[in-house]
Scaffold this motif. Structure first.
Motif, PDB file in Angstrom:
ATOM      1  N   SER A  90       0.825  -1.216   0.000  1.00 22.80           N
ATOM      2  CA  SER A  90       0.000   0.000   0.000  1.00 22.80           C
ATOM      3  C   SER A  90       0.854   1.258   0.000  1.00 22.80           C
ATOM      4  CB  SER A  90      -0.964   0.007   1.186  1.00 22.80           C
ATOM      5  OG  SER A  90      -0.292   0.218   2.406  1.00 22.80           O
ATOM      6  N   THR A  91       2.042   1.175   0.562  1.00 27.01           N
ATOM      7  CA  THR A  91       2.953   2.320   0.524  1.00 27.01           C
ATOM      8  C   THR A  91       3.485   2.520  -0.892  1.00 27.01           C
ATOM      9  OG1 THR A  91       3.575   2.000   2.830  1.00 27.01           O
ATOM     10  CG2 THR A  91       5.109   3.260   1.466  1.00 27.01           C
ATOM     11  N   ALA A  92       3.831   1.403  -1.538  1.00 25.38           N
ATOM     12  CA  ALA A  92       4.368   1.476  -2.900  1.00 25.38           C
ATOM     13  C   ALA A  92       3.294   1.845  -3.917  1.00 25.38           C
ATOM     14  CB  ALA A  92       5.017   0.148  -3.280  1.00 25.38           C
ATOM     15  N   ASP A  93       2.060   1.429  -3.666  1.00 22.13           N
ATOM     16  CA  ASP A  93       0.949   1.710  -4.586  1.00 22.13           C
ATOM     17  C   ASP A  93      -0.268   2.136  -3.765  1.00 22.13           C
ATOM     18  OD1 ASP A  93      -0.887   1.874  -6.618  1.00 22.13           O
ATOM     19  OD2 ASP A  93      -0.811  -0.251  -7.157  1.00 22.13           O
ATOM     20  N   PRO A  94      -0.294   3.410  -3.338  1.00 23.93           N
ATOM     21  CA  PRO A  94      -1.362   3.863  -2.437  1.00 23.93           C
ATOM     22  C   PRO A  94      -2.745   3.961  -3.081  1.00 23.93           C
ATOM     23  CG  PRO A  94       0.100   5.678  -3.004  1.00 23.93           C
ATOM     24  CD  PRO A  94       0.692   4.444  -3.601  1.00 23.93           C
ATOM     25  N   LYS A  95      -2.859   3.631  -4.357  1.00 20.63           N
ATOM     26  CA  LYS A  95      -4.159   3.693  -5.031  1.00 20.63           C
ATOM     27  C   LYS A  95      -4.695   2.313  -5.382  1.00 20.63           C
ATOM     28  CE  LYS A  95      -3.438   8.307  -6.698  1.00 20.63           C
ATOM     29  NZ  LYS A  95      -3.670   9.273  -7.725  1.00 20.63           N
ATOM     30  N   ASN A  96      -4.137   1.286  -4.760  1.00 18.68           N
ATOM     31  CA  ASN A  96      -4.545  -0.084  -5.048  1.00 18.68           C
ATOM     32  C   ASN A  96      -5.631  -0.511  -4.059  1.00 18.68           C
ATOM     33  OD1 ASN A  96      -4.680  -2.924  -5.287  1.00 18.68           O
ATOM     34  ND2 ASN A  96      -2.602  -2.979  -6.108  1.00 18.68           N
ATOM     35  N   ALA A  97      -6.872  -0.434  -4.501  1.00 17.55           N
ATOM     36  CA  ALA A  97      -8.013  -0.738  -3.637  1.00 17.55           C
ATOM     37  C   ALA A  97      -7.980  -2.172  -3.128  1.00 17.55           C
ATOM     38  CB  ALA A  97      -9.318  -0.484  -4.384  1.00 17.55           C
ATOM     39  N   ALA A  98      -7.543  -3.104  -3.960  1.00 19.58           N
ATOM     40  CA  ALA A  98      -7.522  -4.512  -3.568  1.00 19.58           C
ATOM     41  C   ALA A  98      -6.598  -4.752  -2.377  1.00 19.58           C
ATOM     42  CB  ALA A  98      -7.099  -5.386  -4.749  1.00 19.58           C
ATOM     43  N   VAL A  99      -5.506  -4.027  -2.318  1.00 20.11           N
ATOM     44  CA  VAL A  99      -4.575  -4.176  -1.197  1.00 20.11           C
ATOM     45  C   VAL A  99      -5.254  -3.721   0.101  1.00 20.11           C
ATOM     46  CG1 VAL A  99      -2.418  -3.313  -0.190  1.00 20.11           C
ATOM     47  CG2 VAL A  99      -2.480  -4.031  -2.589  1.00 20.11           C
ATOM     48  N   PHE A 100      -5.933  -2.588   0.057  1.00 20.24           N
ATOM     49  CA  PHE A 100      -6.618  -2.088   1.246  1.00 20.24           C
ATOM     50  C   PHE A 100      -7.761  -3.024   1.660  1.00 20.24           C
ATOM     51  CE2 PHE A 100      -4.451   1.756  -0.131  1.00 20.24           C
ATOM     52  CZ  PHE A 100      -3.903   2.171   1.076  1.00 20.24           C
ATOM     53  N   GLU A 101      -8.437  -3.611   0.679  1.00 25.07           N
ATOM     54  CA  GLU A 101      -9.504  -4.562   0.993  1.00 25.07           C
ATOM     55  C   GLU A 101      -8.924  -5.776   1.726  1.00 25.07           C
ATOM     56  OE1 GLU A 101     -13.101  -7.102  -1.116  1.00 25.07           O
ATOM     57  OE2 GLU A 101     -11.856  -5.801  -2.356  1.00 25.07           O
TER      58      GLU A 101
END
Length: 145
Positions: A90-101
């Motif tokens: 999430s730090t490397a790709d803060p716009k990745n919704a799947a990671v936050f899910e």
């Protein structure tokens, strides 16, 4: 190896070929990733985890490897390790919704409702897919208050 792995009776041969290739070329990411995926599919979680960690040692910003490693760690019962990998992603790709899910799913399973809510809300704010937004909304509603 890619051809052999498709035949259930030859998967061990494919794994052996990838291991031989990696002995000769330890930095070969395609072989290491294929080996990791195959080991994971075959249920060799420790072996797959080791290979994904080696991938990330070579390419620390590889989001898909962080996510795959997190899934394996979670499956093996290491929720904290999984969260560490997902937070790196999430730090490397803060716009990745799947990671936050996925962060939300792990936090919810651990009973950490506030952290799960925060992660699901972040995912909801990033997601553009109707089905994902509905799923996230349902997960938020299902969290205890």
């Amino acid at each position: 190896a890619l051809l052999l792995v498709k035949d259930k009776n030859r998967r061990a041969d494919a794994i052996s070929l990838w291991r031989t290739n990696l002995t000769q070329s330890p930095d070969d990411l395609p072989s290491r990733l294929s080996l990791a995926e195959t080991l994971a599919q075959d249920g060799d979680l420790p072996g797959a985890i080791e290979q994904y960690r080696r991938v990330l040692a070579l390419k620390p910003d590889y989001i898909a490897a962080h996510v795959a490693l997190a899934q394996l760690l979670s499956k093996s019962g290491d929720a904290e390790g999984a969260l560490t990998e997902l937070r790196s992603a999430s730090t490397a790709d803060p716009k990745n919704a799947a990671v936050f899910e996925q962060i939300g799913d792990i936090e919810a399973a651990r009973g950490r409702t506030g952290d799960a809510r925060t992660a699901y809300q972040a995912a909801l704010g990033l997601s553009t897919e109707k089905a994902a937004r509905k799923r996230l909304g349902d997960r938020l509603k299902a969290l205890p208050r």
